[in-house]
Write a protein that holds these residues in place. Structure first.
Motif: not given
Length: 585
Positions: A196-202, A252-257, A322-326, A347-357
């Motif tokens: 739980g130190y980093l956001t899971p990559p999807i 795909l990033s419509e609801d992303r930060q 806050h980056v959640d799409v790469i 990186r972890l950030s409030p409201g961020k569950k995962d990162c879309l790759i």
């Protein structure tokens, strides 16, 4: 000086590993921590604990500023020496400096230091004329026992290889002349995500469209410039791909930060940006003026801008949690660079569950895959684990697997295991691929020019082929296959080599004679399954079940002896300009 921040468990382990190493050694060491693991806090704690003066070096002002800010959390003061940050303070006990500024002003630093810390140390070029080398030699002149620590997430460069020689887990790297002698601590990326130190990559299979960069032959490691003309030509061959890709990114990033897009060239980046909403998009390249770049990055971090398109400038030293799409639209042959790019979004950030790759390049890399240490030899090559038959070390090499996951072959040369001797550690001498010395019969690397055992010159395979092709009493067979036949009556094994045109050469190994049996074992038995098993045959009965697995040489050379041709050379693992049988164009 008191510590006012709490280190994570692995950060404490990294600090302790450094203390233990430098209490006993003066050799330069490396700590490997994934992007987002908090290298700045490790640097801060080591700087706090150091008894003498400390210099912390980085290659960009963002890292200088970031590391300095984390150190201030210790409650102590530190200086900044960076023209980019408009500060040149060289009097504090701890100084955070850009390598460019300090190297140009070494006369300002005339007091000895006890510790030099280099962030992003995989960028260190230790040429005599290099900035890092000049700086380190300056401080070594003031203090010959100065401790030098490098930190990086990716201890490998595609152009020059591994940056350290030995690893504390008991294996070595192919880096005999490396500046850093040992990796003393390494934390796997998987550990960071799992705990739980980093956001899971999807890793999203973005199959709507892909770029085909497989035809490129230039360097794609991000450290050297790939030919922009070649890249642009490939990209513009399929004008609809970029638009389709960008539309999918939008969807795909419509609801992303926050969305970071890595483009191949400046023209490519401009085209991508043209399909994105202008009021929510920023474009940053190496040509963007620093003040404008700082302004655009600040707007992105403040979420005033959602889409940040860049070309090779934001792979390190950039922190926007806050980056959640790469989205990866640029090629690379380096797993390290791929991991650096993906790391921007973990990186972890409030409201961020995962990162879309989103990978549109068919790189085919797994973010958790270890760096192999060599270029991928083929598009279908994957990381495979091969145990050494001598020391049982589990090597990671490039290789091929079948549909069931069984290893078909591997491309490793030498075991990476470290064996403890009485006074030191030595690399295991077992070689999976090798060239035998004709003088002492010992094994050497397939690219060696001089025997490491007897120091005699090794015959270059290209010279052998060139000479044989120019002599009328020699024959060179471009071997496409071979047929082994056992003759139980006279206890012999006849091997017939075939070329593409039906020509053949043959030789016989007589197993009742020790020398002939040894030659067969040296040539063939040692190479079965790419040398991953320690096999030696004493009888033909033992050989019989292995006949389908005998390795085929790339070239066979024979010399005319009265009425027949005598095989004199068999070239395995050939790497050179002459075409092999399996390379028909």
């Amino acid at each position: 000086m008191s510590q006012t921040f709490q280190l994570r468990d692995y950060q404490t382990q990294a600090v302790n590993a450094c203390l233990e190493h430098f209490r006993n050694h003066n050799t330069p060491a490396v700590v490997v921590l994934p992007t987002g693991a908090g290298k700045s806090l490790v640097i801060a704690e080591l700087s706090r604990l150091a008894k003498g003066r400390v210099i912390c070096l980085a290659h960009v002002k963002e890292l200088v500023e970031q590391n300095h800010a984390k150190f201030l959390a210790t409650g102590a003061s530190a200086g900044i020496f960076s023209a980019g940050l408009k500060q040149k303070n060289s009097t504090e006990k701890t100084t955070f400096a850009s390598i460019q500024s300090i190297c140009a002003n070494l006369a300002d630093f005339n007091e000895p230091v006890s510790l030099i810390i280099i962030d992003e140390c995989h960028r260190v070029g230790m040429e005599d004329s290099g900035q890092y080398n000049k700086t380190i030699e300056h401080f070594r002149a003031l203090n010959p026992t100065v401790k030098i620590l490098g930190l990086t997430a990716t201890p490998y460069r595609l152009g020059s290889g591994w940056i350290y020689q030995n690893h504390y887990h008991g294996y070595t790297r192919d880096c005999p002349d490396g500046f850093f002698k040992k990796c003393i601590f390494e934390l796997p990326l998987q550990h960071m995500v799992k705990n739980g130190y980093l956001t899971p990559p999807i890793h999203y299979d973005a199959a709507i469209a892909h770029y085909d960069f497989s035809l490129l032959t230039e360097s794609l490691d991000g450290e050297q410039n790939t030919d922009d003309i070649a890249l642009n030509e490939l990209i513009h061959k399929h004008p609809r791909v970029t638009q389709a890709v960008t539309e999918q990114i939008l969807q795909l990033s419509e609801d992303r930060q926050g969305v970071m897009i890595f483009a191949a060239t400046i023209d490519h980046a401009k085209e991508i940006a043209s399909y994105l909403p202008a009021d929510k998009t920023a474009l940053v390249t190496g040509k963007t003026k620093l003040r404008q770049r700082d302004s655009l990055i600040a707007a992105f971090k403040a979420k005033d801008i959602k889409y940040l398109v860049n070309v090779s400038v934001l792979t390190t030293g950039f922190d926007a949690p806050h980056v959640d799409v790469i989205a990866i639209l640029r090629p690379t042959q380096s797993i390290s660079l791929f991991q650096q790019i993906v790391g921007r979004g973990l990186r972890l950030s409030p409201g961020k569950k995962d990162c879309l790759i989103l990978d549109y390049t068919n790189n085919g890399y797994n973010i958790f895959q270890p760096e192999i240490g060599e270029k991928r030899p083929a598009q279908d090559a994957v990381a495979v684990q091969i145990h050494c038959p001598v020391c049982d070390f589990a090597n990671i090499f490039w290789g091929r697997k079948d549909a069931e996951g069984n290893v078909l072959e591997h491309f490793g040369r030498r075991c990476h295991g470290l064996i403890e001797t009485e006074n030191t550690e030595e690399q295991c001498r077992y070689r999976f691929r090798f060239k035998r010395c004709p003088h002492c019969n010992e094994e050497n690397d397939i690219a060696a020019r001089q025997c490491q055992h007897c120091a005699e010159k090794l015959i270059d395979p290209d010279d052998l082929l060139r000479s044989a092709l120019n002599l009328k009493d020699n024959k060179v067979l471009r071997c496409s296959g071979m047929t082994p036949e056992i003759n139980t009556k006279d206890k012999s094994l006849k091997i017939t080599y075939h070329d593409e045109d039906g020509l053949t050469l043959s030789e016989t190994f007589r197993f009742q004679y020790k020398k002939s049996r040894q030659v067969f074992n040296d040539l063939f038995a040692r190479r079965i399954a790419n040398g991953s098993q320690a096999i030696a045959f004493d009888t033909l009965e033992e050989v019989e079940r292995f006949l389908p697995y005998l390795p085929t040489p790339d070239f066979v050379i024979a010399k005319k002896q009265k009425q027949h041709w005598q095989v004199t050379e068999r070239l395995f693992d050939y790497q050179g300009p002459y075409r092999k049988a399996n390379e028909l164009g």
